[in-house]
Write an enzyme that holds these catalytic residues in place. Structure first.
Site, PDB file in Angstrom:
ATOM      1  N   HIS A  97      -7.671  -0.307  -5.350  1.00  0.00           N
ATOM      2  CA  HIS A  97      -6.501   0.315  -4.270  1.00  0.00           C
ATOM      3  C   HIS A  97      -6.546  -0.393  -2.525  1.00  0.00           C
ATOM      4  O   HIS A  97      -7.766   0.224  -3.047  1.00  0.00           O
ATOM      5  CB  HIS A  97      -6.039   1.782  -4.825  1.00  0.00           C
ATOM      6  CG  HIS A  97      -7.047   2.751  -4.300  1.00  0.00           C
ATOM      7  ND1 HIS A  97      -8.353   2.559  -5.345  1.00  0.00           N
ATOM      8  CD2 HIS A  97      -7.860   2.985  -2.898  1.00  0.00           C
ATOM      9  CE1 HIS A  97      -9.054   3.647  -5.140  1.00  0.00           C
ATOM     10  NE2 HIS A  97      -9.231   4.317  -3.738  1.00  0.00           N
ATOM     11  N   HIS A  99      -6.751   0.911   1.136  1.00  0.00           N
ATOM     12  CA  HIS A  99      -6.503   1.764   2.034  1.00  0.00           C
ATOM     13  C   HIS A  99      -5.923   0.987   4.074  1.00  0.00           C
ATOM     14  O   HIS A  99      -6.767   0.205   4.216  1.00  0.00           O
ATOM     15  CB  HIS A  99      -8.107   2.249   2.317  1.00  0.00           C
ATOM     16  CG  HIS A  99      -8.468   3.222   1.354  1.00  0.00           C
ATOM     17  ND1 HIS A  99      -8.664   4.731   1.642  1.00  0.00           N
ATOM     18  CD2 HIS A  99      -9.599   3.213   0.451  1.00  0.00           C
ATOM     19  CE1 HIS A  99      -9.551   5.466   0.644  1.00  0.00           C
ATOM     20  NE2 HIS A  99      -9.698   3.663  -0.110  1.00  0.00           N
TER      21      HIS A  99
HETATM   22  P1  5GP Z   1     -11.427   5.941  -3.106  1.00  0.00           P
HETATM   23  O1  5GP Z   1     -12.824   6.374  -2.354  1.00  0.00           O
HETATM   24  O2  5GP Z   1     -11.782   5.196  -4.455  1.00  0.00           O
HETATM   25  O3  5GP Z   1     -11.870   4.331  -2.252  1.00  0.00           O
HETATM   26  O4  5GP Z   1     -11.004   5.698  -2.487  1.00  0.00           O
HETATM   27  C1  5GP Z   1      -9.862   7.192  -3.983  1.00  0.00           C
HETATM   28  C2  5GP Z   1      -8.856   8.105  -1.915  1.00  0.00           C
HETATM   29  O5  5GP Z   1      -7.635   8.309  -2.960  1.00  0.00           O
HETATM   30  C3  5GP Z   1      -9.956   8.697  -1.678  1.00  0.00           C
HETATM   31  O6  5GP Z   1      -9.917   8.836  -0.490  1.00  0.00           O
HETATM   32  C4  5GP Z   1      -8.753  10.154  -2.090  1.00  0.00           C
HETATM   33  O7  5GP Z   1      -8.614  11.027  -0.653  1.00  0.00           O
HETATM   34  C5  5GP Z   1      -7.022   9.839  -2.878  1.00  0.00           C
HETATM   35  N1  5GP Z   1      -6.808  10.365  -3.610  1.00  0.00           N
HETATM   36  C6  5GP Z   1      -7.493  10.775  -4.495  1.00  0.00           C
HETATM   37  N2  5GP Z   1      -7.845  11.354  -5.823  1.00  0.00           N
HETATM   38  C7  5GP Z   1      -5.640  11.865  -4.629  1.00  0.00           C
HETATM   39  C8  5GP Z   1      -4.016  12.135  -5.199  1.00  0.00           C
HETATM   40  O8  5GP Z   1      -4.214  12.789  -6.815  1.00  0.00           O
HETATM   41  N3  5GP Z   1      -3.677  11.978  -5.134  1.00  0.00           N
HETATM   42  C9  5GP Z   1      -3.175  11.425  -3.906  1.00  0.00           C
HETATM   43  N4  5GP Z   1      -2.253  10.842  -3.013  1.00  0.00           N
HETATM   44  N5  5GP Z   1      -4.259  10.325  -3.643  1.00  0.00           N
HETATM   45  C10 5GP Z   1      -5.853  10.511  -3.472  1.00  0.00           C
END
Ligand code: 5GP
Ligand code: ZN
Length: 130
Positions: A97, A99
């Site tokens: 994903h 950001h």
């Molecule tokens: P990563 O750390 O993998 O780059 O980002 C994962 C992101 O997903 C985090 O910023 C976290 O807040 C978000 N996230 C985790 N679980 C959920 C969820 O159930 N719903 C939403 N909308 N965001 C989520």
């Protein structure tokens, strides 16, 4: 099924910013800044390195289109666009994903620290084997 696949399937609720047949953008639950958005392919890939290049290009194109719309509508002055790849880089959801983190104020508390160089640049280049 991973948590983002569950969201894509509609099994877990989310706040949808954008959706088409290939991509979904949702509000990040953490809202690091107002409007923090995650753009993801509907097809599961653990990280962007696992994606075919054309699909990754389409994902980034979508992230740009969404940024172009939400930055002005939120009244933000810029954004950080970020892809964490693997746990070592802070990836916590293993469904790739992008950001989009809108930025409003240079004095906010978000900092990406690019520290002083401690490597020999020629040696670094040799290590990269491009
Ligand atoms: P990563 O750390 O993998 O780059 O980002 C994962 C992101 O997903 C985090 O910023 C976290 O807040 C978000 N996230 C985790 N679980 C959920 C969820 O159930 N719903 C939403 N909308 N965001 C989520
Ligand atoms: Zn998934």
């Amino acid at each position: 099924m991973c948590i983002f696949c569950e969201i894509i399937e509609g099994n877990i609720p989310s706040k949808k910013v954008y959706e088409d047949d290939k991509f979904l953008a949702i509000l990040d639950i953490s809202q690091t800044t107002k409007g923090h958005t995650l753009v993801m392919p509907k097809k599961h890939y653990d990280n962007f390195l696992a994606m075919p290049t054309d699909e990754f290009q389409e994902l980034m194109g979508k992230a740009k289109e969404i940024s172009e719309k939400i930055i002005p509508s939120l009244g933000a002055n810029g954004c950080n666009v970020l892809i964490n790849t693997n746990a070592v880089a802070g990836q916590s959801v293993m469904h790739t994903h992008v950001h989009i983190i809108p930025r409003y104020d240079e004095n906010d508390t978000i900092r990406f620290l690019f520290q002083e160089n401690k490597y020999d640049l020629d040696e670094v280049l040799r290590s990269m084997e491009l």
